[in-house]
Design a protein around this motif. Structure first.
Motif, PDB file in Angstrom:
ATOM      1  N   LYS A 217       0.845  -1.195   0.000  1.00  0.00           N
ATOM      2  CA  LYS A 217       0.000   0.000   0.000  1.00  0.00           C
ATOM      3  C   LYS A 217       0.880   1.244   0.000  1.00  0.00           C
ATOM      4  O   LYS A 217       1.896   1.292   0.692  1.00  0.00           O
ATOM      5  N   THR A 218       0.470   2.242  -0.776  1.00  0.00           N
ATOM      6  CA  THR A 218       1.287   3.448  -0.893  1.00  0.00           C
ATOM      7  C   THR A 218       0.494   4.645  -0.385  1.00  0.00           C
ATOM      8  O   THR A 218      -0.618   4.886  -0.860  1.00  0.00           O
ATOM      9  N   PRO A 219       1.050   5.375   0.569  1.00  0.00           N
ATOM     10  CA  PRO A 219       0.327   6.553   1.071  1.00  0.00           C
ATOM     11  C   PRO A 219       0.242   7.666   0.024  1.00  0.00           C
ATOM     12  O   PRO A 219       1.042   7.711  -0.910  1.00  0.00           O
ATOM     13  N   GLY A 220      -0.731   8.535   0.200  1.00  0.00           N
ATOM     14  CA  GLY A 220      -0.886   9.664  -0.721  1.00  0.00           C
ATOM     15  C   GLY A 220       0.170  10.730  -0.475  1.00  0.00           C
ATOM     16  O   GLY A 220       0.902  10.682   0.516  1.00  0.00           O
ATOM     17  N   TYR A 221       0.260  11.701  -1.368  1.00  0.00           N
ATOM     18  CA  TYR A 221       1.246  12.767  -1.191  1.00  0.00           C
ATOM     19  C   TYR A 221       0.855  13.990  -1.997  1.00  0.00           C
ATOM     20  O   TYR A 221      -0.037  13.929  -2.843  1.00  0.00           O
ATOM     21  N   GLN A 222       1.505  15.082  -1.685  1.00  0.00           N
ATOM     22  CA  GLN A 222       1.272  16.336  -2.400  1.00  0.00           C
ATOM     23  C   GLN A 222       2.616  16.916  -2.813  1.00  0.00           C
ATOM     24  O   GLN A 222       3.558  16.886  -2.032  1.00  0.00           O
ATOM     25  N   LEU A 223       2.665  17.423  -4.007  1.00  0.00           N
ATOM     26  CA  LEU A 223       3.933  17.951  -4.533  1.00  0.00           C
ATOM     27  C   LEU A 223       3.724  19.320  -5.149  1.00  0.00           C
ATOM     28  O   LEU A 223       2.665  19.585  -5.716  1.00  0.00           O
ATOM     29  N   ILE A 224       4.736  20.133  -5.056  1.00  0.00           N
ATOM     30  CA  ILE A 224       4.686  21.430  -5.737  1.00  0.00           C
ATOM     31  C   ILE A 224       5.880  21.543  -6.678  1.00  0.00           C
ATOM     32  O   ILE A 224       7.020  21.286  -6.282  1.00  0.00           O
ATOM     33  N   ASN A 225       5.580  21.884  -7.906  1.00  0.00           N
ATOM     34  CA  ASN A 225       6.622  22.147  -8.902  1.00  0.00           C
ATOM     35  C   ASN A 225       6.453  23.568  -9.416  1.00  0.00           C
ATOM     36  O   ASN A 225       5.333  24.030  -9.577  1.00  0.00           O
ATOM     37  N   LEU A 226       7.569  24.226  -9.668  1.00  0.00           N
ATOM     38  CA  LEU A 226       7.508  25.575 -10.234  1.00  0.00           C
ATOM     39  C   LEU A 226       8.206  25.577 -11.587  1.00  0.00           C
ATOM     40  O   LEU A 226       9.196  24.867 -11.779  1.00  0.00           O
ATOM     41  N   GLN A 227       7.672  26.385 -12.500  1.00  0.00           N
ATOM     42  CA  GLN A 227       8.332  26.544 -13.790  1.00  0.00           C
ATOM     43  C   GLN A 227       8.373  28.032 -14.143  1.00  0.00           C
ATOM     44  O   GLN A 227       7.417  28.742 -13.879  1.00  0.00           O
ATOM     45  N   ALA A 228       9.457  28.427 -14.727  1.00  0.00           N
ATOM     46  CA  ALA A 228       9.545  29.801 -15.214  1.00  0.00           C
ATOM     47  C   ALA A 228      10.434  29.792 -16.443  1.00  0.00           C
ATOM     48  O   ALA A 228      11.315  28.953 -16.581  1.00  0.00           O
ATOM     49  N   GLY A 229      10.174  30.745 -17.324  1.00  0.00           N
ATOM     50  CA  GLY A 229      11.016  30.782 -18.510  1.00  0.00           C
ATOM     51  C   GLY A 229      10.851  32.085 -19.251  1.00  0.00           C
ATOM     52  O   GLY A 229       9.883  32.814 -19.049  1.00  0.00           O
ATOM     53  N   THR A 230      11.794  32.358 -20.095  1.00  0.00           N
ATOM     54  CA  THR A 230      11.693  33.569 -20.911  1.00  0.00           C
ATOM     55  C   THR A 230      12.518  33.401 -22.182  1.00  0.00           C
ATOM     56  O   THR A 230      13.261  32.446 -22.337  1.00  0.00           O
ATOM     57  N   LYS A 231      12.323  34.372 -23.065  1.00  0.00           N
ATOM     58  CA  LYS A 231      13.119  34.375 -24.287  1.00  0.00           C
ATOM     59  C   LYS A 231      13.872  35.690 -24.358  1.00  0.00           C
ATOM     60  O   LYS A 231      13.331  36.731 -23.999  1.00  0.00           O
ATOM     61  N   ILE A 232      15.096  35.606 -24.835  1.00  0.00           N
ATOM     62  CA  ILE A 232      15.920  36.805 -24.943  1.00  0.00           C
ATOM     63  C   ILE A 232      16.422  36.901 -26.373  1.00  0.00           C
ATOM     64  O   ILE A 232      16.849  35.914 -26.958  1.00  0.00           O
ATOM     65  N   LYS A 233      16.336  38.113 -26.910  1.00  0.00           N
ATOM     66  CA  LYS A 233      16.901  38.322 -28.253  1.00  0.00           C
ATOM     67  C   LYS A 233      18.409  38.325 -28.150  1.00  0.00           C
ATOM     68  O   LYS A 233      18.991  39.010 -27.312  1.00  0.00           O
ATOM     69  N   PHE A 234      19.026  37.555 -29.005  1.00  0.00           N
ATOM     70  CA  PHE A 234      20.464  37.393 -28.913  1.00  0.00           C
ATOM     71  C   PHE A 234      20.967  37.240 -30.341  1.00  0.00           C
ATOM     72  O   PHE A 234      20.681  36.227 -30.979  1.00  0.00           O
ATOM     73  N   TYR A 235      21.662  38.230 -30.844  1.00  0.00           N
ATOM     74  CA  TYR A 235      22.121  38.218 -32.237  1.00  0.00           C
ATOM     75  C   TYR A 235      20.986  37.831 -33.184  1.00  0.00           C
ATOM     76  O   TYR A 235      21.112  36.911 -33.990  1.00  0.00           O
ATOM     77  N   ASN A 236      19.844  38.451 -33.019  1.00  0.00           N
ATOM     78  CA  ASN A 236      18.716  38.211 -33.890  1.00  0.00           C
ATOM     79  C   ASN A 236      18.081  36.822 -33.732  1.00  0.00           C
ATOM     80  O   ASN A 236      17.288  36.403 -34.547  1.00  0.00           O
ATOM     81  N   GLN A 237      18.479  36.097 -32.720  1.00  0.00           N
ATOM     82  CA  GLN A 237      17.871  34.795 -32.467  1.00  0.00           C
ATOM     83  C   GLN A 237      17.174  34.867 -31.100  1.00  0.00           C
ATOM     84  O   GLN A 237      17.531  35.674 -30.260  1.00  0.00           O
TER      85      GLN A 237
END
Lengths: 810, 157
Positions: free
Chosen positions: A740-760
């Motif tokens: 038997k496996t007990p229940g659980y709670q998890l928190i994950n965070l995500q963040a991201g961005t884009k940066i112009k870099f030599y036209n890319q």
């Protein structure tokens, strides 16, 4: 009871439908058509939206779309797809429905393909009756896990059976192993699908788009697709006269992983070359505890490291292709190598005494026990278009070589000292060497309102074994299957589907005799015997399966329904196993008389899309007349099983049902929330374990997400901050040998961005997995049985740096 | 439209809750037990037996429904490869190469439909085997196939 409640569910569903059908709208005009690229290749997944309204549809696999109930007059429509320049076109609709052909121009690949918007929930394909969810490279980068399957685990209905931090296999609605087909570049990926202690040999950086089919898909993919299929598609063909590539850099704090994936491509008008090299190196992973218990024996962990779980992965890919307006042929060459350790203090369920000092000297070394897997592949995929025919073909060669290394230990009757006459190295416990040849041929024919697909699949396998222990015999097998699938557009709202498939397969297993004698006792007489573990055996199987389905699309509402029969041929292990799995204290006995597994499944998918929110409910009901199951019995075998518990392959009736729910709401232009839920129930209805569930049944779980995607000045789109809160219920419905496996709670965070870099656009993604460093057990993890906690807090940083240029001459 | 949404949510909740009631089936999920805590139980963790002698293996077996079968495996641990399943660790002799290690693989019957059973079996250790560190592995199943393992470290003198 189950039949009653599941009936109840279907009755509910029908009430639900009727309540929605009553909202039918008045007659208006329809706009439909085809979207293709410059090479006349249809483009799927193009988002077609009507300006000034919330009407949005997505093109199907063949590039078709249909917008219904448009008002007469001038309408502006926007066509957008990752990797293509979005365009807007204005149409005049006055007297009749309109059919159009729109050509989208590909952007330089990888420059813009990594946008975020359609990653999460995935636009539902409204012309497929199967439950299909598609994710792209952006989703993979944003949710990057230890393996491709781990990354996909965020999706409802998808779980993994994994070992360690880098290996896992997919579970679709609680079924996995040989009941899920993984298709890579059109060819079924063949490894050692039956094993829980290793992963899939797939490089997730080479996966550009992944399609997940939840539910029986045998009629297309043949045996094994009884629970679903995962189709992995490579990057699209680069644009004419372009040259470019990208560099991915990855770092993870938990297991100190560092890795990189480098891609280079070039194309002139008709020829292209695309290459990729991926390298990842990781150390032992850390768990939120400094001691674990193997039975009652306390194992101290140094600095929270799970001893000997480090690994390395190398992936090399080379694609070479030819494209013209009607014909396209690509050779895909790939080789993946992985080397990883197993937790040293227990091999399987067996507690091991280890030299902790030797193991703890470095958290990056891979000592024994360990495994090495090498998967080599050559695939050719070709497409020819001729009038209303579209011929597609794949040819594949694969070799999967897996070796398991462990110091020799004399279990059972094995001699106490490894004999010098043995040619097998004393640390090679098992080896599986699989060579597979595959061929697929399909023709898609458009005949008025019919879209007919005819197909042929063939496969041949040679399987060798080596090592000082025996589990599965060597075998050869071939299979051939053919199918016909018709998609009929009854009217603008209704699509009907019907498919029929026939398969024939043969398997030939080879005998194996132990290299050491066992003491066989009958009555009071004991004798020495070299046990014949498996004898020569030939079996052949035939199977006919079918599927019928329907789509009903009405403005904001869409429905999919599918009913079908699926099958799976018994595998060599199920037919011919007769070996002692010493690390599991089990004596696994196959049954040579097993019949092909048969399953009947009904799937439903109901979706409502409003301006600011959408909801999708996908219930399913599944009945197996003979689910093949490794049944732990109450007996021990002291002769052939060296005193171990007898695990006997058996067949039983199984009823399964469940549902996934996806709800998405947009509070503000930049703020969205999402709730994903899944529930599954399985019950054996006959046999020794009647009343029990099936092994590896995932507990119910829900995921709540809040995403803020601000639009920043002077920045490309694609900045996000996101939080995932996952709640998993306990799993108390178990079957031997589970816990038997007990229940659980998890928190994950995500963040991201884009940066112009030599036209890319340089893309940066950051994740914090298990932010609170929660100690929990995963019911479907290989290490669950010895109660090893899952990975603690892990910060993942990945950066993608694309570069490209296009010559202007053409 | 709001009405439709209301129906949708209501029926969804109803349908999902209908599924929930499923798990009330009475299935046995308890592992059997091997009890060697009694004073008369033998051998115990870090216990000793002698070559050429006969001892009585005595353990109290229990299960909530019905016991299955018991298998006993005595094998050497001269190379210290495995560990016992117990809390207590025992002092070990230096690692050595086996010459004629003792091996016993035997199963002992348990009468049918027993919830509790005192296993008592005479075991004779031959006099010509290697003395040293051994494992005394007890594997006990119940009728449903749940298996409990107890691996004791013993010494054969």
């Amino acid at each position: 009871m189950t039949i009653f409640t599941s009936m109840q569910k279907f009755i509910c569903t029908f009430f639900l439908l009727t309540s929605l059908f009553s909202n039918a709208f008045g007659q208006n005009f329809n706009l439909g058509g085809l979207i293709s690229d410059g090479q006349r290749q249809p483009i799927s997944g193009v988002v077609v939206s009507v300006s000034g309204s919330n009407k949005t549809v997505v093109t199907d696999r063949d590039g078709h779309f249909l917008i219904k109930s448009l008002d007469s007059g001038t309408t502006t429509i926007r066509f957008a797809r990752l990797g293509y320049t979005a365009i807007e076109k204005t149409f005049n609709i006055h007297t009749d429905d309109l059919k159009v052909h729109v050509i989208l121009v590909a952007e330089v690949r990888q420059l813009k393909e990594v946008t975020i918007e359609d990653g999460h929930t995935g636009q539902k394909n409204k012309t497929e009756s199967l439950n299909i969810q598609t994710v792209d490279a952006a989703f993979i980068q944003r949710n990057l896990g230890g393996s491709l399957m781990k990354t996909l685990e965020r999706l409802p209905g998808i779980k993994t059976i994994g070992i360690g931090s880098g290996q896992s296999k997919p579970l679709i609605r609680g079924l996995g192993f040989n009941r899920v087909v993984v298709v890579d570049k059109g060819v079924k990926h063949e490894g050692q699908q039956w094993g829980a202690d290793h992963g899939l040999e797939i490089d997730q950086f080479a996966a550009n788009q992944v399609e997940l089919i939840k539910g029986a898909a045998s009629f297309i993919y043949g045996s094994d697709a009884i629970a679903g299929a995962i189709a992995i598609n490579p990057a699209p063909i680069p644009m004419v006269n372009s040259i470019g590539g990208s560099v991915d850099l990855i770092g993870k704090t938990n297991n100190n992983l560092f890795g990189s994936s480098v891609n280079l491509y070039a194309r002139n008008k008709q020829w292209f070359l695309d290459s990729r090299f991926t390298y990842q190196d990781y150390g032992d992973y850390r768990v939120p505890t400094d001691e674990v218990y193997v039975y009652d024996y306390q194992v101290k962990l140094k600095d929270n490291f799970l001893r000997n779980t480090a690994g390395r992965e190398i992936g090399t890919h080379l694609n070479l292709g030819y494209v013209n307006e009607r014909f396209r042929s690509v050779f895909y060459l790939s080789n993946t190598i992985s080397n990883s350790g197993f937790f040293a203090n227990a091999h399987g369920l067996e507690p091991r005494n280890v030299d902790a000092g030797m193991h703890d000297a470095s958290s990056r070394d891979i000592l024994r026990p360990s495994q090495k897997v090498n998967h080599f592949k050559i695939i050719n995929r070709s497409v020819l278009e001729d009038g209303n025919h579209r011929f597609e073909g794949e040819l594949g060669y694969q070799r999967n070589l897996r070796k398991e290394f462990s110091d020799y230990v004399n279990h059972g009757y094995m001699p106490s000292v490894y004999p010098s006459f043995m040619t097998v190295p004393s640390d090679l416990e098992r080896e599986f060497d699989k060579v597979v040849y595959s061929a697929n041929l399909r023709d898609r024919i458009t005949l008025g309102k019919h879209e007919l697909s005819l197909g042929l699949n063939g496969e041949h396998q040679n399987n060798g074994i080596n090592g000082y222990t025996f589990l599965v015999p060597a075998f050869n097998q071939y299979s051939i299957g053919s199918f016909v699938y018709d998609k009929y557009r009854l009217n603008d709202n209704i699509l009907l589907h019907a498919a029929l498939r026939y398969d024939h397969s043969r398997i030939k297993m080879f005998s194996y005799t132990d290299w050491f004698p066992s003491t066989i006792t009958s009555g009071a007489v004991a004798r020495e015997e070299y046990v014949v573990r498996s004898s020569d055996l030939k079996r052949q199987f035939n199977s006919v399966v079918w599927s019928v389905g329907a789509n009903y699309n009405l403005d904001r509402f869409s429905l999919k329904a599918n009913v079908g029969k699926s099958f799976r041929m018994p595998i060599a292990k199920e037919l011919g196993a007769n070996g002692v799995n010493y690390h599991y204290f089990s004596f696994e006995k196959g049954d040579p008389s097993l019949a092909p597994e048969q399953s009947y499944q009904a799937d439903l998918s109901l979706e409502w899309k409003a301006e600011q929110w959408s909801i999708l409910l996908s219930p399913f009901y599944n009945y197996f007349s003979n689910y093949i199951y490794l049944n732990p019995t109450s007996g021990h075998d002291t002769n052939y099983g060296a005193g171990n518990q007898i695990f006997q392959y058996a067949q039983s009736k199984v009823v399964r049902y469940g549902a996934e729910l996806q709800f998405k709401i947009k509070f503000l232009k930049t703020l969205t929330a999402e709730a994903l839920g899944e529930y599954l129930s399985a019950e054996q209805r006959s046999g020794d374990k009647a009343g029990y569930t099936l092994p590896f049944s995932p507990p119910a779980s829900a995921l709540f997400n809040l995403t803020w995607s601000p639009v920043l000045k002077n920045r490309p789109e694609g900045t996000y901050f996101s939080i995932d809160y996952r709640v998993t219920s306990p799993q108390n419905n178990i079957v031997p040998p589970e816990k038997k496996t007990p229940g659980y709670q998890l928190i994950n965070l995500q963040a991201g961005t884009k940066i112009k870099f030599y036209n890319q656009s340089l893309m940066i993604s950051l994740q914090a997995q298990n932010v609170l460093n929660t100690r929990y057990l995963n019911h479907t993890s290989f290490y669950r049985l010895i109660a090893l906690p899952e990975m603690g807090r892990n910060i993942v940083l990945s950066v993608k740096i694309p570069f490209s240029s296009i010559k202007n001459k053409s | 439209m709001k009405k439709a949404f209301f129906y949708f949510s209501f029926l969804t909740v109803l349908c999902l809750s209908a599924c929930k009631k499923e798990t009330e089936n009475e299935i046995d999920t308890e592992y059997p037990t091997i009890d060697v805590t009694a004073a008369s139980a033998f051998p115990k963790q870090c216990g000793e037996v002698s070559r050429g002698e006969t001892f009585t293996f005595r353990a109290l077996l229990g299960d909530n429904t019905a016991l299955g079968s018991l298998s006993l495996d005595i094998h050497h641990n001269f190379d210290h490869h495995t560990h016992s399943t117990e809390v207590e660790t025992c002092s070990m002799e230096p690692i050595k190469v086996p010459v004629k290690p003792f091996l016993l693989i035997k199963s002992f019957p348990i009468p049918a439909e027993q919830r509790s059973f005192l296993m008592e079996q005479q075991i004779t250790i031959p006099s010509d085997i290697d003395p040293g560190d051994y494992h005394f592995m007890i594997r006990l199943t119940d009728k449903e196939g749940w298996q409990t393992i107890k691996g004791l470290s013993i010494k054969i003198k």
